[in-house]
Design a protein around this motif. Structure first.
Motif, PDB file in Angstrom:
ATOM      1  N   PHE A 219       0.857  -1.180   0.000  1.00  0.00           N
ATOM      2  CA  PHE A 219       0.000   0.000   0.000  1.00  0.00           C
ATOM      3  C   PHE A 219       0.889   1.225   0.000  1.00  0.00           C
ATOM      4  CE2 PHE A 219      -2.112   3.362   2.553  1.00  0.00           C
ATOM      5  CZ  PHE A 219      -3.213   3.595   1.732  1.00  0.00           C
ATOM      6  N   ILE A 220       0.556   2.211  -0.831  1.00  0.00           N
ATOM      7  CA  ILE A 220       1.315   3.465  -0.852  1.00  0.00           C
ATOM      8  C   ILE A 220       0.612   4.466   0.045  1.00  0.00           C
ATOM      9  CG2 ILE A 220       2.170   5.363  -2.265  1.00  0.00           C
ATOM     10  CD1 ILE A 220       2.380   3.441  -4.597  1.00  0.00           C
ATOM     11  N   ASN A 221       1.339   4.945   1.042  1.00  0.00           N
ATOM     12  CA  ASN A 221       0.813   5.895   2.010  1.00  0.00           C
ATOM     13  C   ASN A 221       1.395   7.280   1.734  1.00  0.00           C
ATOM     14  OD1 ASN A 221      -0.726   6.497   4.373  1.00  0.00           O
ATOM     15  ND2 ASN A 221       1.165   6.602   5.549  1.00  0.00           N
ATOM     16  N   ALA A 222       0.566   8.308   1.911  1.00  0.00           N
ATOM     17  CA  ALA A 222       1.001   9.671   1.625  1.00  0.00           C
ATOM     18  C   ALA A 222       0.194  10.643   2.477  1.00  0.00           C
ATOM     19  CB  ALA A 222       0.823   9.987   0.136  1.00  0.00           C
ATOM     20  N   PRO A 223       0.647  11.897   2.589  1.00  0.00           N
ATOM     21  CA  PRO A 223      -0.097  12.885   3.380  1.00  0.00           C
ATOM     22  C   PRO A 223      -1.252  13.525   2.620  1.00  0.00           C
ATOM     23  CG  PRO A 223       1.940  13.836   2.597  1.00  0.00           C
ATOM     24  CD  PRO A 223       1.959  12.405   2.171  1.00  0.00           C
ATOM     25  N   SER A 224      -1.781  12.834   1.615  1.00  0.00           N
ATOM     26  CA  SER A 224      -2.906  13.332   0.819  1.00  0.00           C
ATOM     27  C   SER A 224      -3.732  12.140   0.354  1.00  0.00           C
ATOM     28  CB  SER A 224      -2.395  14.116  -0.399  1.00  0.00           C
ATOM     29  OG  SER A 224      -3.413  14.244  -1.380  1.00  0.00           O
ATOM     30  N   PHE A 225      -5.041  12.148   0.656  1.00  0.00           N
ATOM     31  CA  PHE A 225      -5.897  11.055   0.203  1.00  0.00           C
ATOM     32  C   PHE A 225      -6.005  11.028  -1.320  1.00  0.00           C
ATOM     33  CE2 PHE A 225      -7.786  11.079   4.575  1.00  0.00           C
ATOM     34  CZ  PHE A 225      -7.548   9.745   4.851  1.00  0.00           C
ATOM     35  N   GLU A 226      -6.018  12.203  -1.946  1.00  0.00           N
ATOM     36  CA  GLU A 226      -6.112  12.235  -3.403  1.00  0.00           C
ATOM     37  C   GLU A 226      -4.886  11.601  -4.043  1.00  0.00           C
ATOM     38  OE1 GLU A 226      -6.855  15.391  -7.068  1.00  0.00           O
ATOM     39  OE2 GLU A 226      -5.655  15.969  -5.329  1.00  0.00           O
ATOM     40  N   VAL A 227      -3.700  11.936  -3.533  1.00  0.00           N
ATOM     41  CA  VAL A 227      -2.467  11.343  -4.058  1.00  0.00           C
ATOM     42  C   VAL A 227      -2.466   9.837  -3.825  1.00  0.00           C
ATOM     43  CG1 VAL A 227       0.042  11.244  -3.754  1.00  0.00           C
ATOM     44  CG2 VAL A 227      -1.119  13.459  -3.863  1.00  0.00           C
ATOM     45  N   MET A 228      -2.864   9.393  -2.627  1.00  0.00           N
ATOM     46  CA  MET A 228      -2.940   7.949  -2.356  1.00  0.00           C
ATOM     47  C   MET A 228      -3.900   7.256  -3.301  1.00  0.00           C
ATOM     48  SD  MET A 228      -2.790   7.447   1.796  1.00  0.00           S
ATOM     49  CE  MET A 228      -3.663   8.938   2.315  1.00  0.00           C
ATOM     50  N   TYR A 229      -5.031   7.897  -3.568  1.00  0.00           N
ATOM     51  CA  TYR A 229      -6.042   7.333  -4.469  1.00  0.00           C
ATOM     52  C   TYR A 229      -5.416   7.035  -5.830  1.00  0.00           C
ATOM     53  CZ  TYR A 229     -10.242   7.368  -7.473  1.00  0.00           C
ATOM     54  OH  TYR A 229     -11.218   7.065  -8.400  1.00  0.00           O
ATOM     55  N   HIS A 230      -4.693   7.999  -6.397  1.00  0.00           N
ATOM     56  CA  HIS A 230      -4.105   7.807  -7.720  1.00  0.00           C
ATOM     57  C   HIS A 230      -2.930   6.833  -7.679  1.00  0.00           C
ATOM     58  CE1 HIS A 230      -6.571  10.739  -9.750  1.00  0.00           C
ATOM     59  NE2 HIS A 230      -6.233  11.692  -8.899  1.00  0.00           N
ATOM     60  N   LEU A 231      -2.020   6.993  -6.716  1.00  0.00           N
ATOM     61  CA  LEU A 231      -0.834   6.144  -6.665  1.00  0.00           C
ATOM     62  C   LEU A 231      -1.200   4.672  -6.515  1.00  0.00           C
ATOM     63  CD1 LEU A 231       1.661   8.207  -4.467  1.00  0.00           C
ATOM     64  CD2 LEU A 231       1.754   7.843  -6.934  1.00  0.00           C
ATOM     65  N   ASN A 232      -2.159   4.368  -5.665  1.00  0.00           N
ATOM     66  CA  ASN A 232      -2.521   2.967  -5.462  1.00  0.00           C
ATOM     67  C   ASN A 232      -3.288   2.383  -6.651  1.00  0.00           C
ATOM     68  OD1 ASN A 232      -1.697   1.948  -2.630  1.00  0.00           O
ATOM     69  ND2 ASN A 232      -2.425   4.019  -2.250  1.00  0.00           N
ATOM     70  N   ARG A 233      -3.995   3.233  -7.403  1.00  0.00           N
ATOM     71  CA  ARG A 233      -4.623   2.756  -8.634  1.00  0.00           C
ATOM     72  C   ARG A 233      -3.553   2.368  -9.649  1.00  0.00           C
ATOM     73  NH1 ARG A 233      -9.868   6.134 -10.520  1.00  0.00           N
ATOM     74  NH2 ARG A 233      -9.880   4.392 -11.974  1.00  0.00           N
ATOM     75  N   PHE A 234      -2.510   3.184  -9.787  1.00  0.00           N
ATOM     76  CA  PHE A 234      -1.418   2.848 -10.693  1.00  0.00           C
ATOM     77  C   PHE A 234      -0.704   1.586 -10.220  1.00  0.00           C
ATOM     78  CE2 PHE A 234      -1.172   7.675 -11.399  1.00  0.00           C
ATOM     79  CZ  PHE A 234      -2.118   7.619 -12.413  1.00  0.00           C
ATOM     80  N   LEU A 235      -0.542   1.460  -8.921  1.00  0.00           N
ATOM     81  CA  LEU A 235       0.122   0.284  -8.356  1.00  0.00           C
ATOM     82  C   LEU A 235      -0.652  -0.988  -8.700  1.00  0.00           C
ATOM     83  CD1 LEU A 235       2.429  -0.667  -6.402  1.00  0.00           C
ATOM     84  CD2 LEU A 235       0.753  -0.467  -4.569  1.00  0.00           C
ATOM     85  N   ARG A 236      -1.977  -0.958  -8.556  1.00  0.00           N
ATOM     86  CA  ARG A 236      -2.795  -2.138  -8.847  1.00  0.00           C
ATOM     87  C   ARG A 236      -2.782  -2.491 -10.328  1.00  0.00           C
ATOM     88  NH1 ARG A 236      -6.346   0.405  -5.231  1.00  0.00           N
ATOM     89  NH2 ARG A 236      -7.601   1.231  -6.943  1.00  0.00           N
TER      90      ARG A 236
END
Length: 330
Positions: A219-236
C-alpha cells in the motif's frame, strides 16, 4: 473529522481503510469519489459528504431474499467487493441459508471474521447466522453514535462515540502497551486504544486498498488522500512481482507525474512511503529526497518512461547516475 468537516490522513492503516471504503463506493455503488467531491484537491476527504453517502447506503434495503433481507446496501456492496477481488468463499453444506445470496453472505463473513480472517474476533462468527445481529452491529445507529466533545486521536473525528480497541482486534497492528517497541502515541495507552466508531469501522475496508504482489500485500501511504487514491490505482494496474518495494514506489510516482500531469509538492513526495505486509510483519520503504525530486520532475519522468528499462530505474534509485547513459544505449 475536524470542525470544518474534513478528514485528514493519519496512521497508514486508517488511510488504507478510507481508500478501501472509497473503492467499494466507487466500484460497487457507482459513486466516483472525485466527481462527487468526496476527495478534495487539498488532500482531505469531505467527511460531511462521505458520511451522508454512508448513512444513505446504510438506510437502503439491498433487495435481497427474505432470509437476509435485513442487510443494507453498504453491507451488500462490501460482500460483493470481497467476492470481486478475492473470489467466492467456500460454504459449509450445513450453512443455515438456502439462497445463493445467503450462502455468499455466510461464506464471506466467515472468511473475513472467522479464524485467520482479516478481522478475526471483531464480529463473532457464530452470530453470522443471525443476520439482524450483523445488520445492527454494522448499522447506521451503531456506527454513528454521537458523543459530544470527543476527539478521535487517530483520525481527528469529532463528536462520535469513542470505543476501546481490544488487543484481540488487529493484534498485528496494535501491540501490547507493556512491551517495547510499541505504537502508542506520547506514551499514553489511551492515545491509540480509543478510536471513534466511524474510524474503527473504516478499518474493515483496509484490505481492499492493499495490492497483493508475490507473497506480500503493499500500500502506498502519503499525506494526501487524493495522491494515495491515484498512486494505489497505478500500483494495482501496472506492476508485477519482479520489482522491489522501492521500485514499485518509484514507478507509481512516475505514472502519477505523467498521467495526472501534476507536480507533487515537496512536502508530499518527501512523505510518501510504501507499506508492505506479509502475515503479521509490516515494513515501510521510502525514497531518498533527491531521487524522489527527480521522479516527480515531468521531464525526467518522460525520459525514464520512454527508456522503459528496469536497470536504468535501479541505477537512478541507487544514485549511480554516471552509469545511466552507457546502459541506456546497450
Amino acid at each position: 473529522m475536524s470542525a470544518s468537516g474534513l478528514i485528514l490522513p493519519a496512521h497508514w492503516l486508517f488511510n488504507a481503510g478510507m481508500l478501501g471504503l472509497l473503492q467499494v463506493l466507487e466500484v460497487e455503488g457507482g459513486i466516483e469519489p472525485i466527481q462527487r467531491k468526496l476527495l478534495l484537491p487539498g488532500g482531505a476527504v469531505n467527511g460531511k459528504r462521505l458520511y451522508a453517502v454512508l448513512r444513505n447506503a446504510l438506510r437502503r434495503p439491498a433487495g435481497l431474499p427474505k432470509e437476509i433481507e435485513g442487510l443494507r446496501m453498504l453491507h451488500w456492496w462490501y460482500i460483493q467487493h470481497e467476492v470481486r477481488l478475492n473470489g467466492p468463499a467456500r460454504v459449509n453444506e450445513k450453512a443455515p441459508f438456502t439462497s445463493s445470496e445467503g450462502k455468499t453472505y455466510y461464506g464471506i463473513t466467515g472468511r473475513l471474521f472467522g479464524n485467520n480472517g482479516d478481522y478475526q474476533n471483531l464480529f463473532h462468527h457464530s452470530d453470522r447466522e443471525k443476520v439482524e445481529t450483523f445488520a445492527y452491529r454494522f448499522g447506521e445507529s451503531e456506527i454513528f453514535q454521537v458523543e459530544r466533545g470527543t476527539i478521535c486521536p487517530i483520525s481527528g473525528l469529532r463528536d462520535f462515540q469513542l470505543v476501546e480497541v481490544e488487543f484481540r482486534w488487529l493484534k498485528w497492528i496494535f501491540p501490547t502497551f507493556s512491551k517495547f517497541p510499541n505504537a502508542f502515541r506520547h506514551g499514553s495507552e489511551k492515545g491509540t486504544l480509543l478510536l471513534s466508531k466511524p474510524a474503527l469501522y473504516s478499518l474493515l475496508f483496509h484490505h481492499f486498498a492493499l495490492t497483493s504482489i508475490s507473497k506480500q500485500q503493499v500500500f502506498i501511504n502519503a499525506p494526501s488522500f487524493e495522491v494515495m487514491y491515484h498512486l494505489n490505482r497505478f500500483l494495482r494496474a501496472a506492476f508485477g512481482s519482479s520489482l522491489q518495494p522501492q521500485e514499485l514506489l518509484a514507478v507509481s510516482m512516475l505514472h502519477y507525474t505523467l498521467r495526472i500531469q501534476r507536480m507533487l509538492s515537496a512536502w508530499t513526495y518527501q512523505n510518501i512511503e510504501l507499506i508492505t505486509k506479509q502475515q503479521d510483519k509490516v515494513e515501510s520503504f521510502t525514497l531518498p529526497v533527491d531521487v524522489a525530486r527527480l521522479l516527480v520532475d515531468p521531464h525526467v519522468a518522460r525520459l525514464l518512461s520512454r527508456i522503459r528499462d528496469s536497470e536504468v530505474l535501479r541505477l537512478v534509485l541507487a544514485r549511480r547516475f554516471a552509469e545511466i547513459e552507457p546502459v541506456s544505449y546497450t
